[in-house]
Design an enzyme around this catalytic site. Structure first.
Site, mmCIF file in Angstrom:
data_model
loop_
_atom_site.group_PDB
_atom_site.id
_atom_site.type_symbol
_atom_site.label_atom_id
_atom_site.label_comp_id
_atom_site.label_asym_id
_atom_site.label_seq_id
_atom_site.Cartn_x
_atom_site.Cartn_y
_atom_site.Cartn_z
ATOM 1 N N ASP A 11 0.878 -1.170 0.000
ATOM 2 C CA ASP A 11 0.000 0.000 0.000
ATOM 3 C C ASP A 11 0.913 1.216 0.000
ATOM 4 O O ASP A 11 1.722 1.373 0.920
ATOM 5 C CB ASP A 11 -0.874 0.021 1.259
ATOM 6 C CG ASP A 11 -1.915 -1.096 1.245
ATOM 7 O OD1 ASP A 11 -2.285 -1.540 0.144
ATOM 8 O OD2 ASP A 11 -2.347 -1.520 2.329
ATOM 9 N N ASP A 130 -14.291 -4.362 -2.396
ATOM 10 C CA ASP A 130 -14.186 -4.264 -0.938
ATOM 11 C C ASP A 130 -15.525 -4.691 -0.361
ATOM 12 O O ASP A 130 -16.546 -4.038 -0.601
ATOM 13 C CB ASP A 130 -13.853 -2.827 -0.514
ATOM 14 C CG ASP A 130 -12.426 -2.443 -0.888
ATOM 15 O OD1 ASP A 130 -11.602 -3.355 -1.097
ATOM 16 O OD2 ASP A 130 -12.147 -1.231 -0.973
#
Lengths: 253, 198
Positions: A11, A130
């Site tokens: 990330d 998600d």
């Protein structure tokens, strides 16, 4: 035999690798290019770089990061975060990515999946979902998990496949960063509904969690970030554990 | 004199070029038939749809490749580039391959997920392959494809996924790989080194 893939995720925010818990409390974890190479040489089957800030100002930094990371990486390399148009995707591919991952933009402009797939091939398009549990269903969220879409995760995965996605990257928001294990029920529901590979994400905390998501969740690949950065488990240890659990992985690597 | 990496408007050529740079091979990305004709070796990469190979006809690249192959210039087709070496593909009926060997690329059966994505093993056939020098049976390489070549007389390595198919073909100066050597770690780099040192 086709093996189960272990994918290391970086990330990044403003050119640095960070990791939070449930998308919050970010900690600095290093340089993306260095970490990608290190993970690759210790056995990661693929590298995913997710731009979690994806602000306009930081786009140039991202492309530079992608270029630097891709330069010495000889395993598949995916980039996601903030890709909204065919031009955004092209710039990422030109910088050296093999695949792109679409999340919010796939929901707001589903045609984009097909447009990118037509130009670069389905194998280059991952749709990221998600997912969050509410009652007995899974719902898709966007904007870093802040905004509900009203879409059912399984239905959305099927639509993404039909529109040309080559893989689904499925993140359990409930498990992300907790280290409590992948959501096998969620993973299985999606994996059985589509014919394309499903990458499970969110919750990896031990080698056993990976074994579970491959066995019970029917995942084709599993992704994790912090477990690798902070040395909680080495990749070779993880792969040895999976081999002893009779799960086929690339070995030696 | 260099290695020509053919650009026909699709695919991620940059990663093939990067791998060539990494092993210190002199290569250039080109869409110019003249450059291809003068190249010491030719690489035809490819991801995406078989129909994209039809642009090779329009640009004069098909003829340039055919003539070089006849002169014995080493040629390596990667993924769709390998599929183009035979007659045709179910993916794009009416699009002509190079027809070096008879055959048609086919879909995976419904019993397995498609595309075939990930690391799978090479099973080497008996006999010596120049392309697979120092690469052993059982080695893992990275595949990503929805169509595949059947087994041919020229197959030197097979792969198993919903049935067996050609992972590597080789005959004289002709070489084809269904997987991506540029994405297959040290094994893939070894294969490219073998090709470059022919």
């Amino acid at each position: 035999m086709l093996t189960k893939r272990i994918i290391a995720c970086l990330d990044v925010d403003g050119g640095r690798v960070v990791k939070g818990i449930r998308f919050l409390n970010l900690r600095d974890a290093g340089d993306p290019a260095e970490l990608a190479t290190a993970h690759s040489s210790s056995g990661a089957d693929e590298i995913v770089l997710l731009d979690i800030s994806a602000t306009h100002e930081k786009r140039a930094t991202l492309l530079d990061t992608v270029r630097r990371t891709a330069r010495e990486l000889f395993v598949p390399f995916t980039v996601g975060g903030g890709i909204r148009t065919l031009e955004d995707a092209s710039a990422i591919f030109d910088s050296g990515a093999d695949k792109i991952s679409l999340n919010s933009a796939a929901i707001s402009t589903p045609e984009l999946i097909g447009e990118i797939a037509q130009r670069f091939g389905s194998q280059a398009v991952i749709v990221a979902i998600d997912a969050k549990r509410t009652d007995d269903k899974f719902h898709a969220f966007v904007h870093g998990g802040r905004k509900p879409t009203g879409k059912d995760v399984v239905e959305w995965a099927k639509e993404a496949e039909k529109r040309g996605a080559g893989e689904i990257l499925l993140t359990s928001m409930d498990r992300d960063g907790t280290g409590k294990g992948f959501d096998c029920e969620l993973t299985k529901a999606v994996s059985e509904a589509v014919r394309i590979p499903v990458i499970a994400s969110g919750g990896a905390g031990s080698a056993q969690h990976f074994a579970e998501v491959f066995d019970e969740g029917h995942a084709d690949a599993a992704l994790a970030a912090s477990i690798f950065h902070f040395g909680l488990s080495s990749l070779s240890e993880l792969k040895q554990h999976l081999r002893s659990a009779a799960i086929s992985v690339r070995w030696p690597c | 004199m260099t290695i020509a990496i053919i650009d026909y408007g699709v695919g991620n050529l940059a990663s093939v070029k990067k791998a060539m740079d990494h092993i210190d091979a002199d290569s250039t990305i080109t869409s110019d038939p003249k450059v291809v004709s003068h190249a010491e070796k030719i690489v035809l990469p490819g991801v995406g749809h078989f129909s994209a190979t039809s642009s090779l006809d329009r640009s004069g690249l098909r003829d340039a490749v055919s003539e070089s192959i006849k002169r014995g210039v080493p040629f390596l087709g990667i993924c769709v580039g390998m599929q183009w070496m035979i007659d045709s593909s179910q993916e794009a009926s009416g699009v002509r391959g190079l027809g070096l060997w008879p055959g048609e690329c086919e879909r995976f059966p419904a019993s397995v997920k498609s595309p075939h994505v990930g690391w799978n093993q090479l099973e080497l056939r008996n006999g010596s392959s120049r392309l697979l020098r120092e690469i052993s049976s059982g080695s893992f390489v990275y595949f990503t494809h929805s169509f595949r070549l059947p087994l041919l007389k020229t197959t030197v390595a097979e792969c198993e996924y919903g049935g067996r198919f050609s992972a590597v073909v080789e005959q004289d100066n002709l070489f084809g790989v269904q997987f991506h050597p540029e994405k297959s770690g040290p094994i893939g780099l070894q294969l490219l080194r073998n090709f470059c040192s022919l």
